[in-house]
Design an enzyme around this catalytic site. Sequence first.
Site, PDB file in Angstrom:
ATOM      1  N   GLY A 162      44.618  32.855  38.722  1.00  0.00           N
ATOM      2  CA  GLY A 162      45.007  32.724  37.548  1.00  0.00           C
ATOM      3  C   GLY A 162      44.797  31.417  36.742  1.00  0.00           C
ATOM      4  CG  ASP A 210      35.481  32.507  36.951  1.00  0.00           C
ATOM      5  OD1 ASP A 210      33.961  32.272  36.933  1.00  0.00           O
ATOM      6  OD2 ASP A 210      36.236  31.935  37.420  1.00  0.00           O
ATOM      7  CE  LYS A 258      31.785  32.671  38.442  1.00  0.00           C
ATOM      8  NZ  LYS A 258      32.342  32.788  39.893  1.00  0.00           N
TER       9      LYS A 258
HETATM   10  C1  LIG Z   1      36.162  33.289  41.091  1.00  0.00           C
HETATM   11  S1  LIG Z   1      37.611  34.557  41.126  1.00  0.00           S
HETATM   12  C2  LIG Z   1      37.969  34.090  39.504  1.00  0.00           C
HETATM   13  C3  LIG Z   1      39.012  32.855  39.369  1.00  0.00           C
HETATM   14  C4  LIG Z   1      39.693  32.725  38.002  1.00  0.00           C
HETATM   15  N1  LIG Z   1      38.916  32.581  36.830  1.00  0.00           N
HETATM   16  C5  LIG Z   1      40.712  31.462  38.009  1.00  0.00           C
HETATM   17  O1  LIG Z   1      40.480  30.462  37.530  1.00  0.00           O
HETATM   18  O2  LIG Z   1      41.909  31.582  38.718  1.00  0.00           O
HETATM   19  C6  LIG Z   1      36.746  35.981  40.886  1.00  0.00           C
HETATM   20  C7  LIG Z   1      37.773  37.148  40.982  1.00  0.00           C
HETATM   21  O3  LIG Z   1      36.980  38.177  40.645  1.00  0.00           O
HETATM   22  C8  LIG Z   1      37.652  39.250  41.475  1.00  0.00           C
HETATM   23  N2  LIG Z   1      36.996  40.636  41.326  1.00  0.00           N
HETATM   24  C9  LIG Z   1      35.538  40.710  41.891  1.00  0.00           C
HETATM   25  N3  LIG Z   1      35.149  41.959  41.733  1.00  0.00           N
HETATM   26  C10 LIG Z   1      36.150  42.643  41.156  1.00  0.00           C
HETATM   27  C11 LIG Z   1      36.271  43.925  40.453  1.00  0.00           C
HETATM   28  N4  LIG Z   1      35.582  44.745  40.852  1.00  0.00           N
HETATM   29  N5  LIG Z   1      37.693  44.362  39.850  1.00  0.00           N
HETATM   30  C12 LIG Z   1      38.566  43.102  39.749  1.00  0.00           C
HETATM   31  N6  LIG Z   1      38.351  42.065  40.081  1.00  0.00           N
HETATM   32  C13 LIG Z   1      37.336  41.460  40.862  1.00  0.00           C
HETATM   33  C14 LIG Z   1      38.019  38.829  42.581  1.00  0.00           C
HETATM   34  O4  LIG Z   1      39.096  39.455  43.250  1.00  0.00           O
HETATM   35  C15 LIG Z   1      38.100  37.279  42.423  1.00  0.00           C
HETATM   36  O5  LIG Z   1      39.862  36.864  42.259  1.00  0.00           O
END
Ligand SMILES: C[S@@+](CC[C@H](N)C(=O)[O-])C[C@H]1O[C@@H](n2cnc3c(N)ncnc32)[C@H](O)[C@@H]1O
Length: 211
Positions: free
Chosen positions: A68, A128, A168
């Site tokens: 978040g 992201d 990203k």
């Molecule tokens: C690097 S983290 C994001 C961090 C966020 N921007 C923050 O600042 O808190 C990447 C996120 O992408 C989510 N994610 C990856 N593939 C996904 C998908 N197919 N559908 C939904 N979320 C996904 C992961 O669960 C993870 O929580």
Amino acid sequence: MKKIKLKKKNISAKSSRWLQRHLNDEFVIKSKVEGYRSRSSYKLIEMEKKFNFLKNSHNILDLGCAPGGWLQVAKKFGPKSSKIVGIDLLKIEKIDDVVSIEKDIFDEDIKEIIQKNFTNKVGLLMSDMSPNSSGNKKIDHLRIISLIERVLEIAKEVLKPNGFLVSKIFQGGAQGDLIEKMKIELRDIKYFKPKASRKQSPETYLIAKKN
Ligand SMILES: C[S@@+](CC[C@H](N)C(=O)[O-])C[C@H]1O[C@@H](n2cnc3c(N)ncnc32)[C@H](O)[C@@H]1O
């Protein structure tokens, strides 16, 4: 600043090195002090300072929002009246005035769900997301491509003309067909690697406008 040293107990040398680096990371420390949920928050703050996409965006969608941090930044830097919606496979701890949805962006009904949560088209779509590493370079590369393609597909449907896409991407990830697809949907395409993005990481960010 005094460096944190770990007591080695039941932890491998590799995990211990990672944890030591993490705990002493400038952005991890800053996020704890300033109350952001992720070090990644500083990537978005730096991009906002340079490109000003949050300031005037009234409908903000964050794909892959857990835990978040970007949602907190969107709330702080976006207009007070902005609707903010985050989607992730993982549940996040509630943020006031922000809608969070536990869902896979590859689910068939994702665009419908997004549209139901906004009265108008999205003004800023952020992603992201990174796929989980399989350990196999070819598979990981394909996963990266399909994730970016999915973000583009969603942007095509839900993002308003002139709306911002901040996503990203990975060096070497945007090639051939994908670049052509991007050119159809987007313009003013820029790439930016914020200071908070680790030098050794192949990630970078795309900032563009929807045609
Ligand atoms: C690097 S983290 C994001 C961090 C966020 N921007 C923050 O600042 O808190 C990447 C996120 O992408 C989510 N994610 C990856 N593939 C996904 C998908 N197919 N559908 C939904 N979320 C996904 C992961 O669960 C993870 O929580």
